[in-house]
Design a protein around this motif. Structure first.
Motif, short mmCIF file in Angstrom:
data_model
loop_
_atom_site.label_atom_id
_atom_site.label_comp_id
_atom_site.label_asym_id
_atom_site.label_seq_id
_atom_site.Cartn_x
_atom_site.Cartn_y
_atom_site.Cartn_z
N PRO A 178 -45.59 -57.43 25.15
CA PRO A 178 -44.65 -58.36 24.53
C PRO A 178 -44.39 -59.57 25.42
O PRO A 178 -44.46 -59.49 26.65
CB PRO A 178 -43.39 -57.52 24.36
CG PRO A 178 -43.46 -56.52 25.48
CD PRO A 178 -44.92 -56.21 25.64
N PHE A 179 -44.06 -60.69 24.79
CA PHE A 179 -43.60 -61.85 25.53
C PHE A 179 -42.13 -61.63 25.89
O PHE A 179 -41.44 -60.85 25.24
CB PHE A 179 -43.76 -63.12 24.68
CG PHE A 179 -45.17 -63.59 24.58
CD1 PHE A 179 -45.67 -64.53 25.49
CD2 PHE A 179 -46.02 -63.11 23.60
CE1 PHE A 179 -46.99 -64.96 25.41
CE2 PHE A 179 -47.34 -63.54 23.51
CZ PHE A 179 -47.82 -64.46 24.43
N PRO A 180 -41.65 -62.31 26.92
CA PRO A 180 -40.23 -62.16 27.28
C PRO A 180 -39.33 -62.46 26.09
O PRO A 180 -39.59 -63.37 25.31
CB PRO A 180 -40.05 -63.21 28.39
CG PRO A 180 -41.41 -63.37 28.98
CD PRO A 180 -42.37 -63.22 27.84
N ALA A 181 -38.27 -61.68 25.98
CA ALA A 181 -37.35 -61.84 24.85
C ALA A 181 -36.72 -63.23 24.85
O ALA A 181 -36.32 -63.73 23.79
CB ALA A 181 -36.26 -60.77 24.92
N ALA A 182 -36.63 -63.85 26.02
CA ALA A 182 -36.02 -65.19 26.10
C ALA A 182 -36.90 -66.27 25.49
O ALA A 182 -36.43 -67.37 25.21
CB ALA A 182 -35.72 -65.54 27.57
N PHE A 183 -38.18 -65.98 25.29
CA PHE A 183 -39.10 -66.96 24.70
C PHE A 183 -38.84 -67.08 23.20
O PHE A 183 -38.82 -66.08 22.48
CB PHE A 183 -40.55 -66.54 24.91
CG PHE A 183 -41.12 -66.85 26.27
CD1 PHE A 183 -40.35 -66.76 27.41
CD2 PHE A 183 -42.44 -67.23 26.39
CE1 PHE A 183 -40.88 -67.04 28.66
CE2 PHE A 183 -42.99 -67.51 27.63
CZ PHE A 183 -42.20 -67.41 28.79
N HIS A 184 -38.65 -68.29 22.74
CA HIS A 184 -38.61 -68.53 21.29
C HIS A 184 -40.00 -68.21 20.72
O HIS A 184 -41.01 -68.32 21.42
CB HIS A 184 -38.25 -69.99 21.02
CG HIS A 184 -38.02 -70.29 19.58
ND1 HIS A 184 -39.04 -70.52 18.68
CD2 HIS A 184 -36.86 -70.41 18.86
CE1 HIS A 184 -38.54 -70.76 17.48
NE2 HIS A 184 -37.22 -70.69 17.56
#
Length: 218
Positions: A178-184
């Motif tokens: 997964p991409f970081p949750a902070a990434f839109h």
């Protein structure tokens, strides 16, 4: 099926909103103007129609994730089909003709998708997929190309949020992380597919994922 329809409808509406001058602006696809990308969308719509009219009784060989040809190397810009697209786009001359052709073929592709049985199998690129998986690949295709279309058009309408979220989910499954949750969702897709370079902070935030992206999907 519904997500395919929403993503495709939004992308065609974005093209319809373009001014004549917008067709001469750069797109998010390296080396392509907006008019070249719109011409490519016409070819994509034709692909949807051809594939949905190519049923198969064979077992699927690919699904919505394994359909993609993955590369870590950016396109060199020397693909003959890409060059043909540029020549075809220039031949239209009047942007209104591009809009008309996309609306004509694109509407037909949208109707064909709504009428298709998701469980049926179809053939494309010498591979077999279910209709549902084939149309799912185009959710990502439409979403990424919507971002390409508006890359240099500030204030233009973004792709549907559901399409962005689903495309991010598919990309994360392809990458295996997964991409970081902070990434839109937009940033995850742009960085993950090499459409923009991450900032220093984003690069640090990627952690181990930094060694896996960008991926170029073909």
């Amino acid at each position: 099926m519904d997500l395919f329809s929403r993503s495709w409808t939004a992308l065609r509406a974005a093209v319809d909103d373009l001014s004549d001058e917008d067709f001469g602006r750069p797109s998010g696809c390296t080396g392509w103007l907006v008019r070249d990308l719109v011409c490519h969308l016409i070819v994509d719509a034709q692909d949807v129609l051809i594939t949905l009219a190519t049923p198969s009784d064979r077992e699927p060989t690919r699904d919505a994730l394994t359909y993609w040809e993955i590369s870590r190397t950016p396109p060199a810009g020397d693909d003959p089909l890409d060059a043909l697209t540029v020549r075809l786009a220039a031949a239209y001359e009047d942007p209104r003709l591009l809009k008309f052709h996309l609306d004509d073929v694109g509407s037909a592709a949208g109707r064909a998708a709504l009428l298709a049985d998701p469980a049926c199998r179809v053939g494309t690129r010498e591979e077999i997929l279910t209709v549902g998986d084939f149309l799912a690949t185009y959710v990502m295709e439409w979403t990424l190309h919507h971002l390409d279309l508006i890359a240099h058009l500030p204030g233009a309408e973004q792709p549907p949020t559901e399409g962005l979220a689903r495309s991010r989910e598919m990309l994360e499954q392809i990458v295996g992380s997964p991409f970081p949750a902070a990434f839109h969702d937009v940033d995850a897709l742009m960085i993950g597919t090499g459409r923009r370079t991450p900032t220093e902070a984003e690069q640090a935030g990627l952690g181990p994922l930094a060694s896996k992206v960008p991926l170029y999907l073909g």
